[in-house]
Scaffold this active site. Structure first.
Site, mmCIF file in Angstrom:
data_model
loop_
_atom_site.group_PDB
_atom_site.id
_atom_site.type_symbol
_atom_site.label_atom_id
_atom_site.label_comp_id
_atom_site.label_asym_id
_atom_site.label_seq_id
_atom_site.Cartn_x
_atom_site.Cartn_y
_atom_site.Cartn_z
ATOM 1 N N TYR A 93 0.887 -1.279 -0.118
ATOM 2 C CA TYR A 93 0.082 0.170 0.063
ATOM 3 C C TYR A 93 0.604 1.277 0.075
ATOM 4 C CZ TYR A 93 -3.182 -3.464 1.992
ATOM 5 O OH TYR A 93 -4.057 -4.635 2.161
ATOM 6 N N TYR B 214 -14.399 -4.952 3.990
ATOM 7 C CA TYR B 214 -13.135 -5.387 3.475
ATOM 8 C C TYR B 214 -12.752 -6.710 4.069
ATOM 9 C CZ TYR B 214 -8.352 -5.715 3.008
ATOM 10 O OH TYR B 214 -6.770 -6.029 2.511
ATOM 11 N N ASP C 191 -16.464 -13.166 8.696
ATOM 12 C CA ASP C 191 -15.134 -12.994 8.617
ATOM 13 C C ASP C 191 -14.776 -12.101 10.032
ATOM 14 O OD1 ASP C 191 -12.575 -11.836 8.129
ATOM 15 O OD2 ASP C 191 -13.153 -10.933 6.130
ATOM 16 N N LYS D 264 -5.002 -13.303 11.793
ATOM 17 C CA LYS D 264 -4.428 -12.058 12.468
ATOM 18 C C LYS D 264 -3.779 -12.451 14.062
ATOM 19 C CE LYS D 264 -6.148 -8.325 9.825
ATOM 20 N NZ LYS D 264 -4.766 -7.651 9.305
HETATM 21 C C1 LIG Z 1 -11.717 -8.538 7.949
HETATM 22 C C2 LIG Z 1 -10.615 -8.846 7.361
HETATM 23 N N1 LIG Z 1 -10.542 -10.051 6.398
HETATM 24 C C3 LIG Z 1 -9.463 -10.321 5.631
HETATM 25 C C4 LIG Z 1 -8.463 -9.462 5.891
HETATM 26 C C5 LIG Z 1 -7.197 -10.106 4.960
HETATM 27 O O1 LIG Z 1 -6.032 -10.698 5.809
HETATM 28 P P1 LIG Z 1 -4.566 -10.897 5.383
HETATM 29 O O2 LIG Z 1 -4.147 -9.310 5.067
HETATM 30 O O3 LIG Z 1 -3.898 -11.534 6.269
HETATM 31 O O4 LIG Z 1 -4.725 -11.419 3.734
HETATM 32 C C6 LIG Z 1 -8.235 -8.585 6.627
HETATM 33 C C7 LIG Z 1 -6.937 -7.923 6.823
HETATM 34 O O5 LIG Z 1 -7.124 -6.685 7.394
HETATM 35 C C8 LIG Z 1 -9.380 -8.318 7.403
HETATM 36 O O6 LIG Z 1 -9.363 -7.159 8.382
#
Ligand SMILES: Cc1ncc(COP(=O)(O)O)c(C=O)c1O
Length: 435
Positions: free
Chosen positions: A17, A148, A242, A271
């Site tokens: 980014y 997201y 998610d 995470k």
């Molecule tokens: C809600 C959510 N899903 C998916 C992802 C993607 O995860 P990664 O960065 O480990 O690919 C993120 C990353 O910030 C996220 O906040």
């Protein structure tokens, strides 16, 4: 802002980014311990965002490090097809036991991966194949505005384009349905109408429960999440939660779905799963989803297998992290962080240009009237704070072990930086920026 000058050490690196031509040079980190990042020049910064929301117990926690050292001696890695190992088995047990269940479904099987985006890809593919195994073709998804879900093709196709991450790939994304979160009766009716019309094409609804993170740290209440679950059931569509950002205490309960008593059909985790020590992700499928794959026919099997899935070191870190949640008062610490952030960020509300101040669990947000993003970052670094405002928000998501005085340094930093900003608020140029 000084543009990055390549040094001999950085000239082959490409940062995420980041416009490499204009961004300031990244800060060299030599160590991370507790809530502190130690820089090569001797400065230390309080990590106010837990390194992209991962380091929930602080950095380099001794219990996780000890678990890793033990695991390193015997089995750092082995492939996961046709083989199994204790760290993955233990972790799957822990995850299945800790996630919410309801009368219709309970968490049953864990499929491992290495990153959040890949976990989302896997959940989408499981949903598509679930329907295929049941004799239906459903290849579309319903996602929410401001959501997201990651940067790989499937994940970015269910991410709201307006979040500003994926404009360059607008024509590459797979088309899906987007709706407003059902926060009120009108939006609930609109979502019901969409599901009524297109339910038979839709494999699943995907949602970030309670907090839409990278789309602007936007909160919704438990009733909204509950409404999504109810509508999915009424229209016979799967629900994917998610929890990659919200899982493991960030919103105040172990999982954000706990707060609404909602059990999803598929849950994505990553995470903070390993306490932020190693990359690992998991998709937890309910018994009803898994049953559609469990048959004598090979074509019903799930054809996906990341090379490093269930890496034993990462699983050992995750087991140690979950042990810490069981042993130490993490959720009480999160509640105290929420109360302190609410109190100490509240003065920002009076500043010109601030339109909202909110907190949920260990997430504190000050929302501004327009995007100022990256322009405020150097002011935080100058105060010894690692905080990355993006879009129109300045937010904190500290490690749960942060002490009250360190948290006060973060909240005071936010108040000072924003007060200076609001004084010189002479319509800063709008820009798109990322967390
Ligand atoms: C809600 C959510 N899903 C998916 C992802 C993607 O995860 P990664 O960065 O480990 O690919 C993120 C990353 O910030 C996220 O906040």
């Amino acid at each position: 802002m000084t543009p990055a000058a390549d040094t001999p050490d950085t000239r082959f690196l490409w940062w995420p980014y980041t416009q490499m031509a204009t961004s300031p040079k990244p800060l060299p980190v030599v160590a991370a311990q507790g809530v502190y990042l130690h820089l090569a020049d001797g400065r230390r910064l309080i990590d106010g965002i837990s390194s992209w929301w991962t380091a929930c117990h602080g950095h380099n926690h001794p219990a996780i490090r000890a678990a890793l050292e033990r695991q390193l001696k015997t089995l750092p890695h082995v492939m996961f097809a046709g083989l199994t190992h204790a760290p993955a088995e233990e972790l799957a047990c822990r995850l299945v036991a800790s996630l919410p269940a309801d009368a219709k479904r309970k968490p049953a099987r864990v499929f491992f991966a290495e990153s959040g985006s890949v976990a989302v890809e896997i959940a989408l593919k499981i949903a598509v194949q679930y329907w295929r195994n049941r004799g239906q073709t459903r290849t579309r998804f319903l996602a929410f505005r401001d959501g997201y879900h990651g940067d790989t093709l499937g994940a970015m196709s269910v991410t709201d384009l307006a979040s500003g991450f994926h404009g360059a790939f607008a024509d590459y994304r797979v088309p899906h349905f987007f709706a407003e979160l059902p926060r009120d009766e009108a939006r609930r009716a609109a979502l019901a109408h969409l599901l009524e019309r297109h339910g038979e094409e839709i494999a699943a609804v995907i949602v970030e429960p309670r907090v839409q993170g990278a789309g602007g740290m936007r909160f919704h209440d438990a009733a909204t999440l509950h409404a999504i679950r109810t509508l999915c059931d009424e229209h016979g569509v799967l629900m994917i939660a998610d929890e990659i950002m919200t899982g493991f205490g960030r919103t105040g309960t172990l999982y954000a779905c706990d707060s609404a008593g909602v059990a999803a059909d598929l849950v994505c985790l990553s995470k903070a799963l390993t306490g932020g020590m190693l990359p690992l992700a998991a998709v937890v499928a309910s018994d009803t989803v898994y049953e559609a794959f469990h048959s004598s026919r090979m074509e019903h099997a799930f054809m996906h297998g990341p090379t490093f899935m269930a890496n034993p070191l990462a699983c050992a870190a995750a087991n140690a992290s979950l042990e810490l949640f069981a042993r130490e008062p993490r959720l009480a610490q999160v509640a105290a962080i929420e109360a302190q952030m609410r109190r100490e960020l509240e003065p920002c509300r009076a500043l010109p240009g601030v339109i909202d101040v909110r907190a949920m669990g260990a997430i504190g947000v000050v929302q501004l009237s327009h995007p100022v993003a990256a322009s405020l970052r150097p002011a935080f670094i100058a105060r010894g704070l690692w905080v990355r405002p993006f879009g129109d928000i300045v937010y904190l998501a500290p490690p749960f072990v942060i002490e009250a005085p360190e948290l006060s340094r973060l909240t005071a930093g936010v108040c000072e930086v924003l007060s200076e900003w609001s004084q010189r608020e002479a319509a800063l140029p709008c820009e798109v920026s990322t967390p």
